[in-house]
Design a protein around this motif. Sequence first.
Motif, PDB file in Angstrom:
ATOM      1  N   GLU A 231       0.813  -1.216   0.000  1.00  0.00           N
ATOM      2  CA  GLU A 231       0.000   0.000   0.000  1.00  0.00           C
ATOM      3  C   GLU A 231       0.850   1.271   0.000  1.00  0.00           C
ATOM      4  OE1 GLU A 231      -3.506  -0.411   2.820  1.00  0.00           O
ATOM      5  OE2 GLU A 231      -2.334  -2.191   3.348  1.00  0.00           O
ATOM      6  N   VAL A 232       2.168   1.105   0.014  1.00  0.00           N
ATOM      7  CA  VAL A 232       3.086   2.254  -0.026  1.00  0.00           C
ATOM      8  C   VAL A 232       3.351   2.565  -1.492  1.00  0.00           C
ATOM      9  CG1 VAL A 232       5.364   3.111   0.649  1.00  0.00           C
ATOM     10  CG2 VAL A 232       4.088   1.596   2.183  1.00  0.00           C
ATOM     11  N   ARG A 233       2.734   3.658  -1.995  1.00  0.00           N
ATOM     12  CA  ARG A 233       2.726   3.892  -3.443  1.00  0.00           C
ATOM     13  C   ARG A 233       3.014   5.352  -3.793  1.00  0.00           C
ATOM     14  NH1 ARG A 233      -2.599   1.088  -3.029  1.00  0.00           N
ATOM     15  NH2 ARG A 233      -2.249  -1.159  -3.294  1.00  0.00           N
ATOM     16  N   PHE A 234       3.969   5.967  -3.137  1.00  0.00           N
ATOM     17  CA  PHE A 234       4.356   7.349  -3.453  1.00  0.00           C
ATOM     18  C   PHE A 234       3.169   8.302  -3.328  1.00  0.00           C
ATOM     19  CE2 PHE A 234       7.087   4.588  -6.124  1.00  0.00           C
ATOM     20  CZ  PHE A 234       8.320   4.893  -5.547  1.00  0.00           C
ATOM     21  N   VAL A 262       7.106  10.050   7.221  1.00  0.00           N
ATOM     22  CA  VAL A 262       7.543   9.584   5.906  1.00  0.00           C
ATOM     23  C   VAL A 262       7.801   8.088   6.029  1.00  0.00           C
ATOM     24  CG1 VAL A 262       9.304   9.732   4.114  1.00  0.00           C
ATOM     25  CG2 VAL A 262       8.526  11.813   5.284  1.00  0.00           C
ATOM     26  N   ILE A 263       7.048   7.299   5.281  1.00  0.00           N
ATOM     27  CA  ILE A 263       7.121   5.841   5.374  1.00  0.00           C
ATOM     28  C   ILE A 263       7.872   5.301   4.162  1.00  0.00           C
ATOM     29  CG2 ILE A 263       5.780   3.697   5.477  1.00  0.00           C
ATOM     30  CD1 ILE A 263       3.513   5.317   6.749  1.00  0.00           C
ATOM     31  N   THR A 270       8.627  -4.065  -3.172  1.00  0.00           N
ATOM     32  CA  THR A 270       8.200  -2.701  -2.847  1.00  0.00           C
ATOM     33  C   THR A 270       9.318  -1.856  -2.260  1.00  0.00           C
ATOM     34  OG1 THR A 270       7.482  -3.382  -0.644  1.00  0.00           O
ATOM     35  CG2 THR A 270       5.849  -3.485  -2.408  1.00  0.00           C
ATOM     36  N   ALA A 271      10.484  -2.437  -2.023  1.00  0.00           N
ATOM     37  CA  ALA A 271      11.575  -1.731  -1.338  1.00  0.00           C
ATOM     38  C   ALA A 271      11.913  -0.421  -2.039  1.00  0.00           C
ATOM     39  CB  ALA A 271      12.813  -2.618  -1.274  1.00  0.00           C
ATOM     40  N   GLY A 272      11.983   0.653  -1.248  1.00  0.00           N
ATOM     41  CA  GLY A 272      12.332   1.961  -1.785  1.00  0.00           C
ATOM     42  C   GLY A 272      11.144   2.859  -2.035  1.00  0.00           C
ATOM     43  N   ARG A 273       9.940   2.298  -2.102  1.00  0.00           N
ATOM     44  CA  ARG A 273       8.757   3.140  -2.284  1.00  0.00           C
ATOM     45  C   ARG A 273       8.503   3.943  -1.007  1.00  0.00           C
ATOM     46  NH1 ARG A 273       4.086  -0.850  -4.612  1.00  0.00           N
ATOM     47  NH2 ARG A 273       5.184  -1.713  -6.428  1.00  0.00           N
ATOM     48  N   SER A 274       7.864   5.092  -1.173  1.00  0.00           N
ATOM     49  CA  SER A 274       7.607   5.940  -0.010  1.00  0.00           C
ATOM     50  C   SER A 274       6.166   6.443  -0.013  1.00  0.00           C
ATOM     51  CB  SER A 274       8.583   7.111   0.020  1.00  0.00           C
ATOM     52  OG  SER A 274       8.567   7.819  -1.202  1.00  0.00           O
ATOM     53  N   ALA A 275       5.748   6.939   1.147  1.00  0.00           N
ATOM     54  CA  ALA A 275       4.386   7.459   1.305  1.00  0.00           C
ATOM     55  C   ALA A 275       4.353   8.336   2.549  1.00  0.00           C
ATOM     56  CB  ALA A 275       3.385   6.314   1.424  1.00  0.00           C
ATOM     57  N   ILE A 276       3.213   9.006   2.737  1.00  0.00           N
ATOM     58  CA  ILE A 276       2.963   9.791   3.957  1.00  0.00           C
ATOM     59  C   ILE A 276       1.644   9.315   4.540  1.00  0.00           C
ATOM     60  CG2 ILE A 276       2.415  12.074   4.881  1.00  0.00           C
ATOM     61  CD1 ILE A 276       4.122  13.274   2.656  1.00  0.00           C
ATOM     62  N   PRO A 280      -3.017   8.513  12.055  1.00  0.00           N
ATOM     63  CA  PRO A 280      -2.229   7.595  12.882  1.00  0.00           C
ATOM     64  C   PRO A 280      -2.555   6.161  12.467  1.00  0.00           C
ATOM     65  CG  PRO A 280      -3.362   9.232  14.228  1.00  0.00           C
ATOM     66  CD  PRO A 280      -3.946   9.329  12.854  1.00  0.00           C
ATOM     67  N   LEU A 281      -1.557   5.312  12.411  1.00  0.00           N
ATOM     68  CA  LEU A 281      -1.790   3.925  12.013  1.00  0.00           C
ATOM     69  C   LEU A 281      -0.672   3.033  12.533  1.00  0.00           C
ATOM     70  CD1 LEU A 281       0.470   3.779   9.602  1.00  0.00           C
ATOM     71  CD2 LEU A 281      -1.389   4.503   8.133  1.00  0.00           C
ATOM     72  N   THR A 282      -0.811   1.744  12.275  1.00  0.00           N
ATOM     73  CA  THR A 282       0.237   0.777  12.575  1.00  0.00           C
ATOM     74  C   THR A 282       0.729   0.187  11.257  1.00  0.00           C
ATOM     75  OG1 THR A 282      -1.324  -1.074  12.800  1.00  0.00           O
ATOM     76  CG2 THR A 282      -0.864   0.212  14.789  1.00  0.00           C
ATOM     77  N   THR A 283       1.879  -0.467  11.285  1.00  0.00           N
ATOM     78  CA  THR A 283       2.429  -1.049  10.061  1.00  0.00           C
ATOM     79  C   THR A 283       2.979  -2.448  10.326  1.00  0.00           C
ATOM     80  OG1 THR A 283       4.777  -0.421  10.257  1.00  0.00           O
ATOM     81  CG2 THR A 283       3.251   1.289   9.491  1.00  0.00           C
TER      82      THR A 283
END
Length: 391
Positions: A231-234, A262-263, A270-276, A280-283
């Motif tokens: 779900e980390v998709r820039f 910044v996640i 998926t390594a290297g992808r980022s998101a905001i 509040p959440l857990t991962t």
Amino acid sequence: MMKPSFLEKLLDGIEVEWKLLGEVADYEQPTRYLVKSKKYSDNFDTPVLTAGKTFILGYTDETDGIYKASKNPVIIFDDFTTANKWVDFDFKAKSSAMKMITSKSESVALLKYIYYWLNTLPNGLIEGDHKRQWISNYSYKLIPIPPLKVQEEIVRILDTFTELTAELTAELTARKKQYTYYRDKLLSFEDGEVEWKTLGEVSNKSYSGGTPKANNPEYYGGDIPWLRTQEVRFAEIYDTEMRITPAALKNSSAKWIPKNCVIVAISGATAGRSAINKIPLTTNQHCCCLEIDPEQANYRYVFHWVSSQYEQLKYLGQGARSDLNSGIIKSYHIPIPPLEKQERIVSSLDKFDTLTTSISEGLPREIELRQKQYEYYRDLLLSFPNKEVDR
């Protein structure tokens, strides 16, 4: 008296014959068109197609064994997932787990009509079933065969909708390239112009997470957002696909992280992808979450920088899966101009980001609406009455 539907008007009282898909469509394995080279580049001409969502794996410079779909279009059918694509451009194939579908006779069933009909069918997949779906399943599904003039009109209408979506998608692609160009330009600094620090140095805190035991039903279906790396998709994250319970939080390494971190995904594909995260959440444990120090850096500036470094971060991956880790992320360097300049950069880049990634506004929203409109009319135009047909 009920007014006749558009489809009924098209048919004008003509009875529609139903046939097995295998009676009107042929298939071919892509064996003759398989790519040999593993060297792909956007600078090469010929796309390499694969089964699954990826579809275009890359581009090759091979010149032999190219299927000329520009002259003879085909439907690419994933034999395991049943996903399918209309292809009218020349290509080579990577995966033998797909079939190339053609019409046995365009005077009986137009291939494009078959394609649109295919996409009204539920796949009927059974978990753990590894059969080749075309031969064992889809070739036995029934398809209505109206007169050619009716098929042609249905195809014409649906083509209009898909062309609108294609135009918007092309516009989105162009805007993403424009965003990348300006982002790289705005984030380029002369030697000595700015101070460089590590991501760890501009963070107040970093977080990881954990995965509650998958076989415990008491851990899932709660109210706590739980983020996975797919779900980390820039982009900004306002919700998660899965949620966990307080018991899961208590009995695993998952932990709350504050909003506006910044996640960075650190595992596998998926390594290297980022998101905001805007909530509040857990991962899970495959996310590295940086709580940025606002006195040093604007968190959105850090996000834009990290997004621009995707290829470089991937290159730092370790092991067979090219995994990253929190140490690699926190030691990665970032240029730190004054906060006022960071805010100006963010203001410029956020405008492009909204246009290219927002699902509530911008082009992605428009594409989504057009796709829904297409699906509505597709199902309407292909709703042939036949009580005995089990799709």
